[in-house]
Design an enzyme around this catalytic site. Structure first.
Site, PDB file in Angstrom:
ATOM      1  N   CYS A 211      10.731  55.032  23.875  1.00 51.26           N
ATOM      2  CA  CYS A 211       9.379  55.557  23.698  1.00 51.26           C
ATOM      3  C   CYS A 211       8.386  54.945  24.697  1.00 51.26           C
ATOM      4  O   CYS A 211       8.350  55.360  25.836  1.00 51.26           O
ATOM      5  CB  CYS A 211       8.936  55.384  22.247  1.00 51.26           C
ATOM      6  SG  CYS A 211       7.704  56.613  21.797  1.00 51.26           S
TER       7      CYS A 211
ATOM      8  N   HIS B 250      13.120  57.914  19.459  1.00 51.60           N
ATOM      9  CA  HIS B 250      13.603  56.638  18.915  1.00 51.60           C
ATOM     10  C   HIS B 250      15.031  56.810  18.392  1.00 51.60           C
ATOM     11  O   HIS B 250      15.215  57.208  17.238  1.00 51.60           O
ATOM     12  CB  HIS B 250      12.720  56.191  17.750  1.00 51.60           C
ATOM     13  CG  HIS B 250      11.349  55.778  18.162  1.00 51.60           C
ATOM     14  ND1 HIS B 250      11.018  54.469  18.432  1.00 51.60           N
ATOM     15  CD2 HIS B 250      10.215  56.495  18.358  1.00 51.60           C
ATOM     16  CE1 HIS B 250       9.737  54.402  18.770  1.00 51.60           C
ATOM     17  NE2 HIS B 250       9.219  55.621  18.742  1.00 51.60           N
TER      18      HIS B 250
ATOM     19  N   ILE C 177      17.264  46.261  -0.276  1.00 49.88           N
ATOM     20  CA  ILE C 177      18.706  46.200  -0.008  1.00 49.88           C
ATOM     21  C   ILE C 177      19.477  46.328  -1.320  1.00 49.88           C
ATOM     22  O   ILE C 177      20.516  46.985  -1.388  1.00 49.88           O
ATOM     23  CB  ILE C 177      19.085  44.870   0.705  1.00 49.88           C
ATOM     24  CG1 ILE C 177      18.328  44.750   2.040  1.00 49.88           C
ATOM     25  CG2 ILE C 177      20.582  44.757   0.913  1.00 49.88           C
ATOM     26  CD1 ILE C 177      18.642  45.830   3.039  1.00 49.88           C
TER      27      ILE C 177
ATOM     28  N   ASP D 291       1.016  42.524 -10.124  1.00 51.81           N
ATOM     29  CA  ASP D 291      -0.016  42.919  -9.150  1.00 51.81           C
ATOM     30  C   ASP D 291      -0.878  44.020  -9.758  1.00 51.81           C
ATOM     31  O   ASP D 291      -0.357  44.919 -10.427  1.00 51.81           O
ATOM     32  CB  ASP D 291       0.617  43.539  -7.888  1.00 51.81           C
ATOM     33  CG  ASP D 291       1.468  42.561  -7.111  1.00 51.81           C
ATOM     34  OD1 ASP D 291       1.362  41.355  -7.375  1.00 51.81           O
ATOM     35  OD2 ASP D 291       2.250  43.027  -6.247  1.00 51.81           O
TER      36      ASP D 291
ATOM     37  N   THR E 290      15.529  28.896 -13.724  1.00 56.48           N
ATOM     38  CA  THR E 290      15.363  30.257 -14.247  1.00 56.48           C
ATOM     39  C   THR E 290      13.954  30.537 -14.768  1.00 56.48           C
ATOM     40  O   THR E 290      13.655  31.664 -15.154  1.00 56.48           O
ATOM     41  CB  THR E 290      16.347  30.526 -15.406  1.00 56.48           C
ATOM     42  OG1 THR E 290      16.011  29.659 -16.486  1.00 56.48           O
ATOM     43  CG2 THR E 290      17.785  30.286 -14.993  1.00 56.48           C
TER      44      THR E 290
ATOM     45  N   GLU F  39      17.034  54.674  17.409  1.00 60.27           N
ATOM     46  CA  GLU F  39      17.380  53.696  16.354  1.00 60.27           C
ATOM     47  C   GLU F  39      17.230  54.266  14.940  1.00 60.27           C
ATOM     48  O   GLU F  39      17.898  53.818  14.018  1.00 60.27           O
ATOM     49  CB  GLU F  39      16.542  52.422  16.500  1.00 60.27           C
ATOM     50  CG  GLU F  39      15.049  52.531  16.201  1.00 60.27           C
ATOM     51  CD  GLU F  39      14.195  52.950  17.395  1.00 60.27           C
ATOM     52  OE1 GLU F  39      14.740  53.616  18.310  1.00 60.27           O
ATOM     53  OE2 GLU F  39      12.993  52.644  17.407  1.00 60.27           O
TER      54      GLU F  39
ATOM     55  N   GLY G 250       9.541  40.248  -0.822  1.00 62.75           N
ATOM     56  CA  GLY G 250      10.448  39.861   0.252  1.00 62.75           C
ATOM     57  C   GLY G 250      11.785  39.353  -0.259  1.00 62.75           C
ATOM     58  O   GLY G 250      12.497  38.619   0.412  1.00 62.75           O
TER      59      GLY G 250
END
Ligand code: GLN
Length: 530
Positions: free
Chosen positions: A378, A503, A19, A146, A187, A505, A14
């Site tokens: 929708c 949709h 981005i 992970d 850090t 968007e 997250g």
């Protein structure tokens, strides 16, 4: 030969890795490099189609009907490209391919193993997608360490070995927390995650530190020293008002130059003025409007990520800023509709299943009767038909998705969906052509007779009710090419009441807002500011 940028994440998920990945892609594209991007999701699902948006955020839909991770939406928006389902690799897809090959006998005589068979499958996949592009950016979901992501990290380690120095760059994104008591940027978590990465055999070339504030010079120096990267290879990605600022912030620190140097590719300056202006417009938006989002997963904004982005793209062109008023559809059933009285517009998004349906129908009825700008998407389109059938025509009607034995199945499934038992990837998916009727609101927005929009649904307006609905004033202004499926509905007597089976968007982009959203925000502004 394509070059590769591999983006990994450390400390926690997250962080906005998607981005950062998109921003790097954007900056390179501005230098005329031909870019593609891959998202690796280490979960076992074959795709995101059957995943609950509340847990994982929205399911993004591509032109080819791929139901994918929402990061692909970020890539499409930042890179302004159309991706395919091949651009999203999951553990499920990789294992499925390998197991199918094993059953066919492709590995006859061999013991099929994670190394080399799974890792080969992953590398081949990455190379296949990269083909024909200058640079392929690969974002590995999850956090280094992970169990699930191990085969993928091993695969990209091998990729580096095979492609060689100068052809692959590793970017590691981590968290730099600030300890409140001392106000110091810490850090240590970054050091630990880099250590973890190096234990796997990957030495990052670049570190991007996510922090509430810009990284201080000393912090960058410390990361450089302890993580064994040059000072100029440490970049800062602070919290920002708009995600669209991130490329500009990274650019200022010289990330493009550094990456291109590492990839032995020529650098040139880029003109980012258009984007800078777009970011300014997003931040400045003077007309504040409140839009009610009446849905079911309103506790997690990511469930409706593309809708929120579509608001931003449209508002930027209209000097507006949208404040989303999240309304749990179920609350409208128990607590009444008072909350709707304060908003400037109402949106009922896509959805599945019974919970909150009556609340959504109430919201639609409220928008229709009170002439509040309304956009239905929708499920929101289907429930607008139910609302009209019930409250204007007086039918005891419903969608058979919710009430199988309704006396008037005004929304139902058409023959090709009969008897489908397997739920994954079997809906009507992806871009489909739609014919728009001239002289309608839809036509005034799209200004085209034929459009392509993305779908993800099983149910449709029941063809047997179309005449009745139209005789009673509902206009179907967009229709599928087969002339059987209704795609857009509108109410001519209403300032802005429009809903689509698709949709819109998913195709909204910065500087190219989706027409239905543009019209929606515009009418909300007109309602509030005249
Ligand atoms: N549940 C509805 C259907 O399957 C609508 C789906 C959606 O909103 N994406 O048709």
């Amino acid at each position: 030969m394509p070059k590769y940028i591999i983006v990994t994440g450390g400390v926690l998920s997250g962080l906005g890795k998607g981005i950062i990945t998109s921003s790097i892609g954007f900056l390179l594209k501005k230098r005329d490099y031909n870019i593609t991007a891959i998202k690796i999701d280490p979960y076992l699902n074959c795709d995101a189609g059957t995943m609950n948006p509340f847990q994982h955020g929205e399911v993004f839909v591509l032109d080819d009907g791929g139901e994918v991770d929402l990061d692909l939406g970020n890539y499409e928006r930042f890179l302004d490209v159309n991706l395919t389902r091949e651009n999203n690799i999951t553990t499920g897809k990789v294992y499925k391919n390998v197991i199918e090959k094993e059953r066919r006998g492709d590995y006859l005589g061999k013991t099929v193993q994670i190394v080399p068979h799974i890792t080969d499958e992953i590398k081949n996949w990455i190379r296949r997608v990269a083909e024909g592009h200058d640079i392929c950016i690969v974002e590995i979901g999850g956090t280094v360490g992970d169990i699930e992501s191990m085969p993928f990290l091993e695969a990209v380690r091998q990729l580096y070995l095979e492609e060689g120095e100068g052809n692959v760059v590793f970017v590691h994104t981590t968290l730099v927390p600030i300890l409140k008591v001392v106000g110091e940027q810490k850090t240590k978590p970054t050091q630990h995650s880099v250590k973890e990465l190096r234990a796997i055999g990957i030495t990052p070339h670049i570190i991007v530190g996510r922090c509430n504030e810009p990284l201080k010079k000393e912090t960058k120096e410390k990361i450089s020293l302890f993580c064994n990267v040059p000072h100029e290879a440490v970049f800062s990605s602070p919290d920002v008002e708009s995600i669209y600022e991130i490329p500009l912030i990274l650019e200022k620190q010289g990330i493009t130059k550094y990456i291109l140097k590492k990839l032995n590719l020529p650098y040139k300056d880029a003109n980012l003025k258009e984007w800078e202006d777009f970011v300014e417009r997003i931040k400045k938006g003077r007309k504040k409007i409140n839009i009610a989002m009446v849905g079911k997963y309103t506790a997690l904004g990511d469930s409706y990520l593309s809708i929120l982005e579509a608001f931003r793209h449209a508002s930027a062109e209209l000097d507006a800023k949208v404040n989303v008023v999240w309304i749990e559809a179920e609350d409208l059933e128990t607590n009444g509709i008072e909350r709707l009285e304060k908003v400037d517009a109402i949106l009922v998004p896509g959805g599945f299943g019974e919970r909150g349906v009556e609340g959504k129908i109430r919201a639609i009825g409220y928008a229709r009767e009170n002439k509040i700008p309304f956009l239905g998407i929708c499920f929101g389109f289907q429930l607008s038909v139910v609302e009209y059938g019930r409250n204007v025509i007086g039918l005891d009607c419903h969608s058979t998705e919710i009430k199988a034995n309704t006396p008037h199945p005004i929304i139902t499934i058409l023959p090709e969906q009969y008897g489908i038992k397997q739920l994954g990837g079997t809906m009507r998916l992806g871009a489909q052509p739609i014919i728009i009727k001239e002289g309608t609101l839809a036509y005034s927005l799209y200004k085209k007779k034929k459009i392509y929009e993305r779908h993800r649904h099983r149910y449709e307006v029941n063809p047997e009710y179309i005449d009745l609905l139209e005789k009673n004033g509902l206009v179907f202004s967009g229709i599928a090419e087969d002339k059987i499926r209704m795609e857009i509905l509108e109410l001519p007597e209403h300032p802005y009441f429009i809903a689509s089976q698709f949709h819109p968007e998913f195709k909204s982009r910065p500087l190219k807002p989706a027409p239905l959203f543009y019209g929606f925000i515009k009418s909300a502004i007109e309602k509030k500011y005249g």
